[in-house]
Design an enzyme around this catalytic site. Structure first.
Site, PDB file in Angstrom:
ATOM      1  N   SER A  98       6.090 -11.705 -17.839  1.00  0.00           N
ATOM      2  CA  SER A  98       7.392 -12.272 -18.142  1.00  0.00           C
ATOM      3  C   SER A  98       8.501 -11.543 -17.395  1.00  0.00           C
ATOM      4  O   SER A  98       8.551 -11.577 -16.181  1.00  0.00           O
ATOM      5  CB  SER A  98       7.615 -12.267 -19.657  1.00  0.00           C
ATOM      6  N   ASP A 101      10.516 -18.976 -18.074  1.00  0.00           N
ATOM      7  CA  ASP A 101      10.670 -19.479 -19.442  1.00  0.00           C
ATOM      8  C   ASP A 101      11.987 -19.016 -20.064  1.00  0.00           C
ATOM      9  O   ASP A 101      12.338 -19.437 -21.163  1.00  0.00           O
ATOM     10  CB  ASP A 101       9.471 -19.116 -20.331  1.00  0.00           C
ATOM     11  N   ASP A 112       8.410 -15.851 -14.855  1.00  0.00           N
ATOM     12  CA  ASP A 112       7.545 -16.965 -15.264  1.00  0.00           C
ATOM     13  C   ASP A 112       8.346 -18.170 -15.723  1.00  0.00           C
ATOM     14  O   ASP A 112       7.799 -19.128 -16.252  1.00  0.00           O
ATOM     15  CB  ASP A 112       6.530 -16.534 -16.323  1.00  0.00           C
ATOM     16  N   ASP A 116      13.762 -16.041 -15.239  1.00  0.00           N
ATOM     17  CA  ASP A 116      12.894 -14.875 -15.101  1.00  0.00           C
ATOM     18  C   ASP A 116      11.615 -15.257 -14.351  1.00  0.00           C
ATOM     19  O   ASP A 116      11.412 -16.427 -14.014  1.00  0.00           O
ATOM     20  CB  ASP A 116      12.605 -14.260 -16.477  1.00  0.00           C
TER      21      ASP A 116
END
Length: 560
Positions: free
Chosen positions: A145, A306, A304, A302
């Site tokens: 993440s 999300d 990834d 960010d």
């Protein structure tokens, strides 16, 4: 078995990855480094795995990934019929993410599980979407993440497209713990598995369908909206470039500039050591670009994709970063007001937020006759609530979900936070208001004038290694003793979620309700060696709220 014995075993057997073998050799004789790398197995829970990339049982490497994948494969084979054994795989821009994704796929294929993997890096919401679109038993997303570049991770998803439940995590962990990383892991060659069909690349139509679902979240209908707003966008060297720009361009936003240094995938994150739109430093380069281009709006996602953060211009022409709570409240009000205006508000509408997310959201929802459901920290609990509604045939009741950590979702097509949807909705909301001469800061002030000012802050404290873990456990034990006041303010109620409250799963979280409609939430992070403290203060204005928050935080820091 002692950590030294485990280290010695790895020195003999961990020869497949040259980086791991080299690191094992490099730490020879260094007891502190050996202990840190081998004193435990990398923790596996509802957030999957997350840790520093390197050699050891407490690190992310092909051996810990393969062991976890074998455990997951055993779980799937033990709980799903043979024709239902399918797993979707995706990965982001992190160091070795593609290697770890292919390692996992090779293990799944060797266990007779059909694997669908994206042919290129793709965001977390695209993985959640693929799990359901391809009727999979599970999914994995290789990502850490928003963590620094030295980290990688492995999120596990259930057949509902949500991150796994506490119960499923416990069962998978039990299966993982039975696996010897060198003796019990089944594996086939990835390329050979592609050739024989055991592994298949996810087709383009799945990604296109996902994009269409995002575009379907539009709320403006035939109303006038100026889509020529000047947007600066940064994917923070992650996965967002293609999906975010595709959705915006297909929606008609063409005045988009990119932060060149952060445009392409790069797991080293050279210009933003903490690739997190929550952090001012990660947004700094984007703000420079916004100033240079005189942009109306700065967006950043960010790695990834999300989470999404934004900056907007104030009356003085300076760029102001908005918090996740502020963005969430603006979006919630926009969704509710537009649904009322368009006549699309369902009969029993519901917004879902986490217990650490601002209570201002509940007041906004109440104003529109919308029910608020509060869930534990983690968007998977929001996803589970969407699934619960769907099972009752009431999935249309869900209109919005958000959490303070910059996660938003306005539709039920995925079951995790979606920064593609978040970016799209933010741009639409911004353009809608701008067309009518209203800035987002104006709108925020309007909400404060109507509902009262609410200051929400998050503070993280790092506790590295085994000593850090022990310290965090001691802090939580102290918190569970009688604390009559925090920062001079009376504690009127305490919710200890470890006991299970309001039907929620048991969780190591404590919420202190303070006199004057303020609160403090304390919890150890589930994925990082950190203690997190969420402070929420309601007062007549920002100055008063800040003063109270300072006193509350000073008290909490004495306990850290």
């Amino acid at each position: 078995m002692s950590y030294i014995s485990i280290y010695e075993e790895w020195c003999k057997k961990a020869t497949e990855d040259a980086d791991v073998a080299g690191e094992l050799k490099a730490i020879e004789g260094d007891d502190v480094k050996i202990e840190d790398a081998f004193y435990r197995n990398l923790a596996f829970g509802t957030g999957g795995l997350r840790g520093v990339i390197g050699a050891g049982t407490n690190r992310m490497n092909i051996y810990t990934v393969a062991k976890a994948s074998q455990g997951l494969a055993n779980y799937v084979c033990g709980n799903f019929a043979e024709d239902a054994r399918r797993i979707a795989v995706s990965y982001d821009s992190r160091i070795k993410a593609d290697l770890f994704a292919k390692t996992a796929a090779s293990v799944f294929a060797a266990n007779g599980i059909k694997v669908f993997i994206y042919s290129q890096l793709m965001p977390t919401p695209c993985l959640s979407y693929a799990v359901r679109a391809l009727d999979c038993a599970a999914g994995i997303m290789v990502t850490a993440s928003h963590n620094p570049s030295k980290y990688n991770g492995y999120k596990v998803y259930g057949p509902d497209g949500c991150q796994i439940t506490t119960e499923a995590a416990a069962e998978i962990l039990a299966d993982i713990e039975k696996v010897d990383a060198f003796e019990d892991v089944k594996k086939v060659d990835f390329e050979a598995a592609l050739e024989n069909g055991a592994v298949e690349y996810i087709k383009e139509n799945v990604y296109t369908d996902f994009t269409n679902e995002v575009l379907g979240q539009s709320l403006v209908g035939d109303e006038e909206i100026d889509k020529n707003v000047a947007i600066v966008y940064s994917p923070l060297n992650g996965t967002g470039l293609k999906p975010v720009t595709r959705a915006l361009k297909e929606a008609g936003y063409t005045n988009i500039s990119l932060v060149e240094e952060q445009k392409n995938p790069d797991g080293n994150f050279p210009t933003c050591p903490y690739p997190n739109p929550e952090i001012k430093e990660a947004m700094a380069l984007g703000v420079e670009y916004a100033k240079k281009n005189n942009a109306d709006l700065l967006l950043a996602t960010d790695p990834d994709c999300d989470r999404v953060g934004i900056a907007v211009k104030n009356a003085a022409g300076e760029y102001v970063l908005l918090s996740g709570n502020q963005i969430g409240c603006l979006l919630l009000d926009y969704v509710c007001s537009m649904r009322v205006k368009n006549g699309t508000m369902p009969a029993d509408p519901e917004v879902v937020k986490t217990i650490v997310t601002t209570d201002l959201g509940e007041q906004i929802a109440r104003n529109y006759g919308v029910k608020t459901v509060n869930v534990l920290t983690g968007f998977k609990f929001i996803g589970e609530e969407i699934g619960r509604l769907e099972k009752q045939g009431k999935d249309a009741s869900y209109i919005f979900g958000f959490e303070e950590s910059y996660g938003y979702l306005s539709g039920s097509y995925v079951r995790d936070k979606d920064a593609v949807d978040g970016a799209f909705l933010i741009c639409e909301m911004f353009a809608y208001y701008k067309t009518r001469g209203i800035s987002l800061l104006d709108k925020l002030d309007e909400l404060y004038a109507k509902y009262g000012y609410c200051l929400n802050t998050l503070h993280s404290y790092e506790f590295e290694g085994s000593a850090g873990l022990e310290k965090m456990q001691g802090i939580m034990a102290t918190m569970r003793n009688d604390i009559p006041q925090i920062g001079g303010i009376k504690v009127v109620k305490v919710n200890d979620y470890l006991k299970g409250i309001d039907g929620l799963p048991k969780s190591d979280v404590i919420k202190f309700f303070l006199e004057g409609n303020s609160s403090v939430v304390v919890r150890p992070s589930g994925t990082e060696p950190k203690m997190k403290v969420y402070v929420s203060v309601s007062a007549e204005n920002e100055t008063a709220s800040t003063a109270i928050e300072k006193e509350v935080l000073a008290f909490m820091e004495q306990l850290m």
